[in-house]
Design an enzyme around this catalytic site. Sequence first.
Site, PDB file in Angstrom:
ATOM      1  N   CYS A 192       0.480  -1.868  -0.913  1.00 61.27           N
ATOM      2  CA  CYS A 192      -0.917  -1.428  -0.795  1.00 61.27           C
ATOM      3  C   CYS A 192      -1.268  -1.213   0.677  1.00 61.27           C
ATOM      4  O   CYS A 192      -1.101  -2.120   1.501  1.00 61.27           O
ATOM      5  CB  CYS A 192      -1.849  -2.450  -1.417  1.00 61.27           C
ATOM      6  SG  CYS A 192      -1.497  -2.799  -3.151  1.00 61.27           S
TER       7      CYS A 192
ATOM      8  N   CYS B 217      -3.706  -3.752   2.471  1.00 63.52           N
ATOM      9  CA  CYS B 217      -3.452  -5.190   2.322  1.00 63.52           C
ATOM     10  C   CYS B 217      -3.872  -5.950   3.582  1.00 63.52           C
ATOM     11  O   CYS B 217      -3.521  -5.574   4.703  1.00 63.52           O
ATOM     12  CB  CYS B 217      -1.981  -5.439   2.042  1.00 63.52           C
ATOM     13  SG  CYS B 217      -1.570  -7.197   1.853  1.00 63.52           S
TER      14      CYS B 217
ATOM     15  N   CYS C  26       5.627  -9.540  -0.888  1.00 56.91           N
ATOM     16  CA  CYS C  26       5.075  -8.808  -2.027  1.00 56.91           C
ATOM     17  C   CYS C  26       6.003  -7.644  -2.367  1.00 56.91           C
ATOM     18  O   CYS C  26       6.720  -7.122  -1.509  1.00 56.91           O
ATOM     19  CB  CYS C  26       3.669  -8.292  -1.696  1.00 56.91           C
ATOM     20  SG  CYS C  26       2.825  -7.534  -3.107  1.00 56.91           S
TER      21      CYS C  26
END
Length: 353
Positions: free
Chosen positions: A78, A81, A74
């Site tokens: 975040c 996650c 990714c």
Amino acid sequence: MKIKAQKRKKALVIRLFTKKIPKKIRILTHTSGSDDKIAIFFQILAIFFQILCLYLLHCLLLPLSVNYHFLRTCNYSCGFCFHTAKTSFVLPLDKAKYGLQLLVDNGMEKINFSGGEPFLYQGGRFLGELIRYCKDELKIKSVSVVTNGSKVTEQWMIKYGCYLDIMAVSCDSFNHDVNKKIGRCTKNGKNQFDILHQIRNWCREYNVMFKLNTVVNRFNFNEDMNEQVKKINPIRWKVFQCLAIEAENIGDTALRQVEPFLITDEEFNSFLARHKGIENLVPESNIAMRNSYLILDEYMRFLDNTGGSKTPSKSLLDVGVQNALNKSGFDEKMFFKRGGKYQWSKEDQILEW
């Protein structure tokens, strides 16, 4: 010709409750005279057959809706996650297609592609070909994707939008500083809600249903998103309570540490209460979320989260769908209870933009 598991299950139901048995058995049970013993034997066999049908009906698990996380990498970071970049592996396209075919043969009606960020790999071409294959060749009723939106292009929408039912974009705040704290942003600092609005417009133009995903956490649970969500008007607004998964976002071996993001049930419920006026809000607490998804990883293994961590089954490519499903820990009742089955095909939806 293979029969889908759902049709096979329905056939068992009909046979069981109409008390029908195979033709040969019916004939033999109506014999008389010297054949009485044979008739009794086949009557017993018929009863056994019905019991077997009941057992299969109870045991058969349908992969009605599957979430295929075909990659883990990714471009966002975040902090909460729960499907992190432990590997960079992606199945070859032909093997991924074969696995999807197996799932359809066993009753799958909806496939959701996720990651990681699914648009990262091959500039979205791999994802686009899987989506085209699922809709055009496998005739799957609903094909969807979850993305952070940063790599979606209009050219991709022009080429593949006709095969896609739903595009879900993740956005956790309409405050750029909050998204930066969460990690829900690009390295160049582009506003996530600018990305959100752009994709919303493309979905409108290219006839794709638009869905919004939000993870409620320590940094956004006090936010009021009513005005912005109503303006965007997604077909569904999935609101998740921030979830801890051992070895993914909590524990010594985890690539993320979720503790600073976790909230209480009361704080999650306060967020829901603040947005109760939004009709298409679909809440998912930790309890509702944990085992009610069929999660397929990059090796096409189902992930069982019943113990608080993701324990993989063997790959369905090696052991078949039903054997892999038996190790998924899937809570089918919770799936339906949380509203997992809905009008998920754009053919069934009247899109009023």
